[in-house]
Design a protein around this motif. Structure first.
Motif: not given
Length: 338
Positions: A2-14, A41-47, A318-324
């Motif tokens: 049960d994770l419901s007792r921990f505060p959580r911010r939602q950054y991804t839909e679905g 996932l959410g937050l620029a640009p995912g991971g 994730g991590g493709a930003t570092a490719l450049h």
């Protein structure tokens, strides 16, 4: 669990998608390779750090924080996503950057270093490799407190018990997806670095009775050094959740043959993996983490560890930003990456 007792911010839909990779599978000659797109996932640009930050940010906000402090290597994906979360929540963010490879930090570099500037990091302190990062972050936090701030320290990779809850949630998500798809998996392949993602999945698989072998690919250490870290992380998560479960040593499996010569330093197997997935499926890997993890999947397949008939799920963190920042290596002669 049960994770419901921990505060959580939602950054991804679905849920993050699970996709079959037919072209890559043919090029490899088996096994049947699937991919879970945590790079989307959410937050620029995912991971993968997004999942951890949902719980870490929930905790930070519940404690009234106004400044995030974290650490990482140059081109750190974790630092970039932590900064993204700070921007989203209206908080300031400061980094301690560890030069694990001497003279590797360039504030004007592209990749994630460019993203730090674009997203508006408040301050960066660069320290030499081997520095005690917990002490360096606490020093930065003390400075923030002296300025009337309320800092919240997030460890490297977001890897502590609170952050690890994000990959317990991922295990539950994965279990539901595979049930709905009617698609069993023979293995799940995951990167193993700061240990939060791997440890969170170990805890989530055990706690939710998911009996799929979890195969870690080390990005910075051999199994003798890596496995105890993952075991400790998984147990800390179990203890935080008060499950009463002891994590057995055999639940943690990792391979360490694809991270050398050093963490974040390219090698030919990584270059091949990045090129291969890009040119068969138009999916981007990064040079530091996912490229070496996929190199591990490819290498284990060629050694016969995975059989042609197996279904193997690759967790794309994730991590493709570092490719450049690695263009000349990725597009050049793979042998030049030695």
């Amino acid at each position: 669990m049960d994770l419901s007792r921990f505060p959580r911010r939602q950054y991804t839909e679905g849920f993050s998608a699970i996709e079959f990779l037919p072209n890559f599978t043919r090029a490899l000659g088996g096994p049947k390779v699937w991919i879970k797109r945590d790079d989307m996932l959410g937050l620029a640009p995912g991971g993968n750090k997004t999942r951890k930050l949902e719980f870490l940010m929930g905790d930070a906000l519940a404690k009234g924080a106004d400044t995030l402090i974290t650490c990482g290597a140059p081109q750190s994906n974790h630092c970039r996503i932590t900064l993204s979360a700070a921007v989203k929540e209206g908080l300031k963010c400061r980094f301690v950057i560890e030069e694990r490879v001497p003279n590797s930090y360039d504030p004007n570099a592209s990749g994630n270093n460019f993203m730090y500037r674009l997203l508006g990091v408040e301050a960066i302190t660069v320290v030499p490799g081997g520095t005690n990062m917990a002490e360096a972050m606490e020093k930065m936090a003390a400075e923030a407190r002296s300025q009337g701030r309320k800092p919240y320290i997030i460890p490297g990779g977001g890897s502590n018990a609170v952050g690890g809850l994000g990959y317990v949630a991922c295990a539950q998500e994965l279990q539901q997806q595979l049930f709905e798809m009617g698609q069993p998996m023979d293995y799940v392949v995951v990167g193993s670095g700061s240990s939060g993602t791997h440890g969170g999945l170990v805890a989530g698989f055990l706690g939710n009775n998911i009996r799929i072998p979890l195969v870690g690919i080390g990005v910075s250490r051999d199994p003798s050094d890596q496995n105890p870290l993952v075991l400790k992380e998984a147990q800390a998560i179990m203890d935080l959740l008060q499950t009463g479960i002891r994590v057995p040593q055999e639940a943690v499996v990792s391979h360490g043959d694809w991270w050398r010569p050093k963490y974040s330093v390219p090698n030919p197997a990584m270059v091949e993996a990045v090129q291969m997935l890009a040119r068969t499926e138009a999916i981007l890997l990064d040079p530091v983490y996912t490229g070496k993890i996929m190199a591990g999947l490819i290498g284990l397949s060629r050694k016969g560890f995975f059989k042609p008939e197996d279904n193997v799920l690759f967790l794309h963190t994730g991590g493709a930003t570092a490719l450049h920042a690695y263009e000349s290596v990725i597009l050049g002669d793979p042998l030049a990456a030695k």
